[in-house]
Design a protein around this motif. Structure first.
Motif, PDB file in Angstrom:
ATOM      1  N   ARG A 117      84.979  18.458  77.953  1.00 18.77           N
ATOM      2  CA  ARG A 117      85.947  17.908  77.004  1.00 18.77           C
ATOM      3  C   ARG A 117      87.165  17.336  77.735  1.00 18.77           C
ATOM      4  O   ARG A 117      87.468  17.733  78.858  1.00 18.77           O
ATOM      5  CB  ARG A 117      86.411  18.973  76.005  1.00 18.77           C
ATOM      6  CG  ARG A 117      85.301  19.459  75.098  1.00 18.77           C
ATOM      7  CD  ARG A 117      85.796  20.393  74.009  1.00 18.77           C
ATOM      8  NE  ARG A 117      84.682  20.778  73.149  1.00 18.77           N
ATOM      9  CZ  ARG A 117      84.258  20.067  72.107  1.00 18.77           C
ATOM     10  NH1 ARG A 117      84.898  18.954  71.784  1.00 18.77           N
ATOM     11  NH2 ARG A 117      83.231  20.467  71.383  1.00 18.77           N
ATOM     12  N   THR A 157      83.325  11.777  65.667  1.00 13.76           N
ATOM     13  CA  THR A 157      83.216  13.208  65.958  1.00 13.76           C
ATOM     14  C   THR A 157      82.412  13.951  64.889  1.00 13.76           C
ATOM     15  O   THR A 157      82.471  15.179  64.797  1.00 13.76           O
ATOM     16  CB  THR A 157      84.619  13.848  66.071  1.00 13.76           C
ATOM     17  OG1 THR A 157      85.347  13.616  64.856  1.00 13.76           O
ATOM     18  CG2 THR A 157      85.392  13.267  67.246  1.00 13.76           C
ATOM     19  N   ASP A 194      80.374  16.777  66.215  1.00 15.26           N
ATOM     20  CA  ASP A 194      81.098  17.699  67.095  1.00 15.26           C
ATOM     21  C   ASP A 194      82.001  18.603  66.253  1.00 15.26           C
ATOM     22  O   ASP A 194      83.184  18.326  66.066  1.00 15.26           O
ATOM     23  CB  ASP A 194      81.913  16.909  68.118  1.00 15.26           C
ATOM     24  CG  ASP A 194      82.589  17.799  69.142  1.00 15.26           C
ATOM     25  OD1 ASP A 194      82.356  19.020  69.136  1.00 15.26           O
ATOM     26  OD2 ASP A 194      83.384  17.264  69.952  1.00 15.26           O
ATOM     27  N   ALA A 229      85.412  19.853  67.825  1.00 12.76           N
ATOM     28  CA  ALA A 229      86.393  18.903  68.368  1.00 12.76           C
ATOM     29  C   ALA A 229      87.826  19.269  67.979  1.00 12.76           C
ATOM     30  O   ALA A 229      88.756  19.124  68.775  1.00 12.76           O
ATOM     31  CB  ALA A 229      86.070  17.488  67.908  1.00 12.76           C
ATOM     32  N   TYR A 237      90.260  17.654  70.730  1.00 19.55           N
ATOM     33  CA  TYR A 237      89.924  17.635  72.152  1.00 19.55           C
ATOM     34  C   TYR A 237      88.441  17.288  72.224  1.00 19.55           C
ATOM     35  O   TYR A 237      87.585  18.158  72.198  1.00 19.55           O
ATOM     36  CB  TYR A 237      90.218  18.984  72.796  1.00 19.55           C
ATOM     37  CG  TYR A 237      91.694  19.338  72.817  1.00 19.55           C
ATOM     38  CD1 TYR A 237      92.463  19.096  73.947  1.00 19.55           C
ATOM     39  CD2 TYR A 237      92.312  19.885  71.697  1.00 19.55           C
ATOM     40  CE1 TYR A 237      93.815  19.416  73.973  1.00 19.55           C
ATOM     41  CE2 TYR A 237      93.665  20.200  71.705  1.00 19.55           C
ATOM     42  CZ  TYR A 237      94.415  19.962  72.847  1.00 19.55           C
ATOM     43  OH  TYR A 237      95.753  20.265  72.857  1.00 19.55           O
ATOM     44  N   ILE A 238      88.194  15.998  72.299  1.00 19.41           N
ATOM     45  CA  ILE A 238      86.824  15.503  72.113  1.00 19.41           C
ATOM     46  C   ILE A 238      86.017  15.595  73.405  1.00 19.41           C
ATOM     47  O   ILE A 238      86.557  15.817  74.490  1.00 19.41           O
ATOM     48  CB  ILE A 238      86.839  14.054  71.570  1.00 19.41           C
ATOM     49  CG1 ILE A 238      87.706  13.149  72.453  1.00 19.41           C
ATOM     50  CG2 ILE A 238      87.361  14.026  70.147  1.00 19.41           C
ATOM     51  CD1 ILE A 238      87.012  12.473  73.571  1.00 19.41           C
ATOM     52  N   ARG A 239      84.733  15.436  73.283  1.00 23.63           N
ATOM     53  CA  ARG A 239      83.862  15.398  74.452  1.00 23.63           C
ATOM     54  C   ARG A 239      84.194  14.163  75.292  1.00 23.63           C
ATOM     55  O   ARG A 239      84.449  13.082  74.757  1.00 23.63           O
ATOM     56  CB  ARG A 239      82.399  15.368  74.009  1.00 23.63           C
ATOM     57  CG  ARG A 239      81.952  16.660  73.355  1.00 23.63           C
ATOM     58  CD  ARG A 239      80.622  16.495  72.667  1.00 23.63           C
ATOM     59  NE  ARG A 239      80.172  17.757  72.073  1.00 23.63           N
ATOM     60  CZ  ARG A 239      79.304  17.849  71.083  1.00 23.63           C
ATOM     61  NH1 ARG A 239      78.777  16.738  70.553  1.00 23.63           N
ATOM     62  NH2 ARG A 239      78.950  19.024  70.610  1.00 23.63           N
ATOM     63  N   ARG A 240      84.168  14.344  76.607  1.00 27.56           N
ATOM     64  CA  ARG A 240      84.577  13.249  77.488  1.00 27.56           C
ATOM     65  C   ARG A 240      83.667  12.035  77.343  1.00 27.56           C
ATOM     66  O   ARG A 240      84.105  10.895  77.503  1.00 27.56           O
ATOM     67  CB  ARG A 240      84.614  13.726  78.940  1.00 27.56           C
ATOM     68  CG  ARG A 240      85.747  14.694  79.208  1.00 27.56           C
ATOM     69  CD  ARG A 240      86.256  14.597  80.626  1.00 27.56           C
ATOM     70  NE  ARG A 240      85.261  14.891  81.624  1.00 27.56           N
ATOM     71  CZ  ARG A 240      85.086  16.097  82.180  1.00 27.56           C
ATOM     72  NH1 ARG A 240      85.844  17.114  81.802  1.00 27.56           N
ATOM     73  NH2 ARG A 240      84.174  16.282  83.100  1.00 27.56           N
TER      74      ARG A 240
END
Length: 481
Positions: free
Chosen positions: A62, A90, A93, A96, A104-107
């Motif tokens: 993340r 998202t 997710d 997130a 705080y999202i996945r990179r």
């Protein structure tokens, strides 16, 4: 042999070496500028804009800052979160959204966002993605560059931008001498599949306690690993968490940061003042980061060295904070006894058929500690001081005296316009250093807001350089095998 179409014959050209975030952002701003130019991005990966950080497909990885603070456009802070909302990005997710109300999202999602904004320019031919690794850069003439790729092709450009990726970590002498050729030593955990062979119950030793360590633990946990993990570094410092609520940057360091000692004193006093006003320390560090662009150039080289060599480890763990999801994971693993974080120095290593034996000296203790492991993973961070030796095109430029390492061991020397400096100290007007490798000159180029701001600056400088070239130009007319 390949000849470009006639409508491109009178345009100057720029070669951007590296298609991660920095290279992608520069190409994006150039493509949107009023300066007509042929823009070529040399990037072996399938897509431009993902690079090392955002090319990961691991769902455990993340971003470590709120999505609301990330944007390809420095002038539009909501550009990314608006894109997330517009694309319902998202939806898959559920984790997130953190308890503090930020995403705080996945990179990988940020990489997708950057790539999506480059694609229209690629489709329209304003940007050319050359999927090859650059192995050599040299002067073809006093005002032209020749770029050679690993397939033997030569390209020519008026301007070159070095947007090179981070180098791999340096391998400590103790590991090189003890277990360097052992497959159970993982020297670069960022490589795809690097940790796939680790069994769920394996004993793991991690050298380094920063954000990469957190990524590795998260990846192992995601794969069902529940074995013991022992992570150590000389100071045992781990990345700190975020404030529980958002705050504006607090403090003014533009006048007080006259030396390493003065900066440290000012930061401590400002944190105390913030505490009296019920403000946490994080906004103070945010202010230092934002203002470094102003005060860093005023510091002498000797004071910059003191800050880098003495204060950097403490700065890094406060500046590069950990996402709440990862912090909760590390807290859980420590609480259940499957993760140990230690301040210790590596003393030795030895390989046995059934184990790797790692000897460390815990800080402030005289007795050595022996840890038996099934795998050892190196997460000490990029070896920026060895950057010129890590990629052939940089080594070639250095041999020719066209670039040189900076005085702080952070990357490549450049001036305030991003022009690369020669070994004699002169500046090129047509060779630029982009991204974190310019940190010695600018002070803070690791956080995304600073990376994209600097990329926009470099794009402006490149556009000005391209505008000085008069048409017609022999602009990458031929690529010869």
């Amino acid at each position: 042999m390949r000849t470009l179409t006639d409508d491109r014959l009178h345009k100057p050209s720029v070669a951007i070496v590296g298609g991660g975030l920095t290279g992608a952002a520069i190409a994006y701003h150039l493509a949107n500028s009023a300066v007509p130019a042929n823009i070529a991005v040399f990037e072996p990966r399938p897509e431009i804009g993902r690079g090392l950080a955002y090319g990961t497909t691991d769902p455990a990885h993340r971003i470590n800052v709120p999505a609301s603070k990330m944007s390809l456009l420095p002038s539009d802070e909501k550009h990314f979160i608006n894109w997330i909302a517009a694309n319902d990005a998202t939806a898959d997710d559920a984790d997130a959204l953190a308890p503090d109300g930020h995403q705080y999202i996945r990179r990988a999602l940020f990489g997708r966002y950057v790539s999506a904004h480059l694609q229209p320019h690629l489709d329209a031919g304003r940007i050319d993605h050359i999927r090859a690794a650059v192995v050599d850069i040299a002067r073809a003439s006093p005002h032209r560059w020749r770029i050679t790729t690993d397939d033997g092709t030569s390209h020519h450009a008026d301007v070159v931008v070095l947007a090179t990726t981070h180098p791999p970590p340096g391998i400590p002498r103790e590991l090189r001498e003890g277990v360097d050729d052992d497959a159970r030593l993982i020297t670069d955990a960022t490589l795809p599949g690097a940790i796939d062979a680790i069994a769920p119950t394996a004993r793991v030793v991690i050298v380094g306690t920063g954000l990469t360590m957190a990524d590795v633990v998260a990846s192992l946990d995601q794969r069902g690993h529940r074995g013991p993990i022992y992570a150590f570094s000389r100071r045992g410092l781990a990345s700190r968490g975020h404030a529980s609520a958002p705050h504006e940057p607090f403090g003014d360091f533009t006048g007080s940061a006259t030396s390493a000692r003065a900066l440290l004193r000012s930061v401590r006093e400002t944190i105390s003042r913030a505490k009296r006003n019920n403000i946490p320390w994080q906004p103070v560090i945010d202010a230092v980061r934002a203002q470094a662009w102003t005060f860093w150039p005023k510091l002498s080289i000797s004071e910059r060295k003191r800050i880098v060599h003495r204060l950097r480890p403490f700065w890094d763990v406060h500046r590069f904070r950990i996402a709440p999801q990862l912090k909760a994971l590390l807290d859980r693993r420590q609480a259940d006894g499957t993760l140990t974080l230690k301040a210790a120095s590596l003393v030795g290593a030895k390989a046995f058929p059934d184990r790797l034996e790692i000897k460390v000296r815990p800080r402030a203790e005289s007795v050595l500690e022996t840890i038996n492991a099934d795998h050892v993973i190196l997460t000490t961070g990029p070896a920026h001081d060895a950057i010129l030796a890590t990629q052939p095109h940089l080594a070639s430029l250095a041999r020719q005296g066209l670039i040189t390492a900076d005085a702080l061991g952070l990357g490549i020397a450049c001036d305030r316009q991003g022009h690369a400096r020669t070994s004699a100290g002169a500046s090129h007007s047509d060779l630029f250093i982009a991204g974190p490798l310019a940190r010695a000159e600018f002070g803070e180029l690791m956080g995304l807001p600073q990376v994209t701001t600097y990329a926009e600056l470099i794009a402006g400088e490149v556009a000005a350089a391209l505008a000085r070239f008069s048409a017609p130009q022999d602009d990458k007319l031929v690529s010869a095998q």
